[in-house]
Design a protein around this motif. Structure first.
Motif, mmCIF file in Angstrom:
data_model
loop_
_atom_site.group_PDB
_atom_site.id
_atom_site.type_symbol
_atom_site.label_atom_id
_atom_site.label_comp_id
_atom_site.label_asym_id
_atom_site.label_seq_id
_atom_site.Cartn_x
_atom_site.Cartn_y
_atom_site.Cartn_z
ATOM 1 N N LEU A 128 5.272 -3.852 -3.457
ATOM 2 C CA LEU A 128 4.081 -3.724 -2.614
ATOM 3 C C LEU A 128 4.049 -4.791 -1.515
ATOM 4 O O LEU A 128 3.670 -4.513 -0.379
ATOM 5 C CB LEU A 128 2.812 -3.790 -3.477
ATOM 6 C CG LEU A 128 2.620 -2.624 -4.445
ATOM 7 C CD1 LEU A 128 1.495 -2.925 -5.433
ATOM 8 C CD2 LEU A 128 2.370 -1.325 -3.702
ATOM 9 N N LEU A 154 3.308 4.430 -8.030
ATOM 10 C CA LEU A 154 2.412 3.737 -7.097
ATOM 11 C C LEU A 154 1.603 4.737 -6.276
ATOM 12 O O LEU A 154 0.434 4.495 -5.963
ATOM 13 C CB LEU A 154 3.213 2.797 -6.189
ATOM 14 C CG LEU A 154 3.888 1.613 -6.892
ATOM 15 C CD1 LEU A 154 4.786 0.850 -5.923
ATOM 16 C CD2 LEU A 154 2.861 0.692 -7.532
ATOM 17 N N LEU A 161 -1.749 3.718 -4.217
ATOM 18 C CA LEU A 161 -1.368 2.446 -3.612
ATOM 19 C C LEU A 161 -0.395 2.619 -2.453
ATOM 20 O O LEU A 161 -0.349 1.768 -1.565
ATOM 21 C CB LEU A 161 -0.763 1.515 -4.672
ATOM 22 C CG LEU A 161 -1.727 1.099 -5.783
ATOM 23 C CD1 LEU A 161 -1.005 0.273 -6.835
ATOM 24 C CD2 LEU A 161 -2.918 0.341 -5.218
ATOM 25 N N LEU A 193 1.522 1.279 2.651
ATOM 26 C CA LEU A 193 0.440 0.997 1.713
ATOM 27 C C LEU A 193 -0.828 1.723 2.141
ATOM 28 O O LEU A 193 -1.093 1.870 3.335
ATOM 29 C CB LEU A 193 0.145 -0.503 1.652
ATOM 30 C CG LEU A 193 1.220 -1.425 1.103
ATOM 31 C CD1 LEU A 193 0.691 -2.857 1.041
ATOM 32 C CD2 LEU A 193 1.721 -0.995 -0.250
ATOM 33 N N ALA A 250 -4.575 -0.518 -1.210
ATOM 34 C CA ALA A 250 -3.448 -1.344 -1.646
ATOM 35 C C ALA A 250 -3.323 -2.601 -0.794
ATOM 36 O O ALA A 250 -2.984 -3.660 -1.322
ATOM 37 C CB ALA A 250 -2.156 -0.549 -1.601
ATOM 38 N N ARG A 259 -5.717 -4.967 -2.203
ATOM 39 C CA ARG A 259 -5.288 -5.394 -3.542
ATOM 40 C C ARG A 259 -4.099 -6.345 -3.482
ATOM 41 O O ARG A 259 -4.060 -7.352 -4.183
ATOM 42 C CB ARG A 259 -4.940 -4.172 -4.388
ATOM 43 C CG ARG A 259 -4.601 -4.519 -5.808
ATOM 44 C CD ARG A 259 -4.445 -3.300 -6.677
ATOM 45 N NE ARG A 259 -4.000 -3.704 -8.004
ATOM 46 C CZ ARG A 259 -3.553 -2.873 -8.909
ATOM 47 N NH1 ARG A 259 -3.514 -1.582 -8.671
ATOM 48 N NH2 ARG A 259 -3.149 -3.324 -10.076
ATOM 49 N N VAL A 260 -3.119 -6.055 -2.615
ATOM 50 C CA VAL A 260 -1.925 -6.896 -2.512
ATOM 51 C C VAL A 260 -2.276 -8.263 -1.926
ATOM 52 O O VAL A 260 -1.783 -9.289 -2.386
ATOM 53 C CB VAL A 260 -0.819 -6.189 -1.695
ATOM 54 C CG1 VAL A 260 0.331 -7.133 -1.401
ATOM 55 C CG2 VAL A 260 -0.326 -4.962 -2.431
#
Length: 151
Positions: free
Chosen positions: A52, A84, A89, A106, A110, A113-114
């Motif tokens: 990711l 994913l 994501l 992404l 995502a 989140r990353v």
């Protein structure tokens, strides 16, 4: 004649003490064990985060190129990207010019989140090798980068 009972620390490893592959395997096991103890509650595995993170910094990267760069076998990469995608994501796109290629990006969820995960992930990573001095850690990092062809 009875054989002496040994503790794990007393087991003789002989030439394995200097076998690079063996030592790297033990190092990886130690790192993963600590990872899951310290940050496992985030439900994101190191490999997933790495994939990711690279996609975040290379939006639209071709799945095959991503797999080559991270040394992930094609079948494993396909399975991981599908998983994913199922978690919303990543999104996959087949470019018009090359119907065999798959470009990965992404999702907005995502990206958030990353970026959040990077805080705890890299804090954890900075703690790896805490028993090394700063110079030893820097030297080990340089040697590993050279060994894997990154430096």
């Amino acid at each position: 004649m009875d054989m002496p009972i040994r503790t794990a620390d007393e087991v003789e490893l002989d030439r394995l003490n200097s076998a690079l592959g063996f030592l790297m395997r033990l190092a990886q096991l130690k790192i993963y064990e600590r990872f899951f103890e310290e940050v496992g509650e985030h439900n994101l595995k190191p490999g997933e985060f790495s994939v990711l993170w690279v996609i975040l910094h290379n939006p639209g990267i071709r799945q095959s190129v991503l797999g080559q760069r991270l040394m992930i076998k094609r079948a494993h990469m396909t399975k991981l990207i599908r998983a994913l995608e199922d978690q919303n994501l990543v999104s996959r796109k087949v470019p018009d010019g090359d119907r065999r290629a798959v470009e990965i990006t992404l999702t907005p969820e995502a990206v958030t989140r990353v970026k959040h995960a990077s805080q705890w992930f890299f804090t954890y990573e900075e703690s790896v090798g805490a028993n090394l001095t700063g110079d030893e850690r820097q030297q080990l990092t340089a040697l590993l980068r050279k060994f894997v062809g990154l430096g």
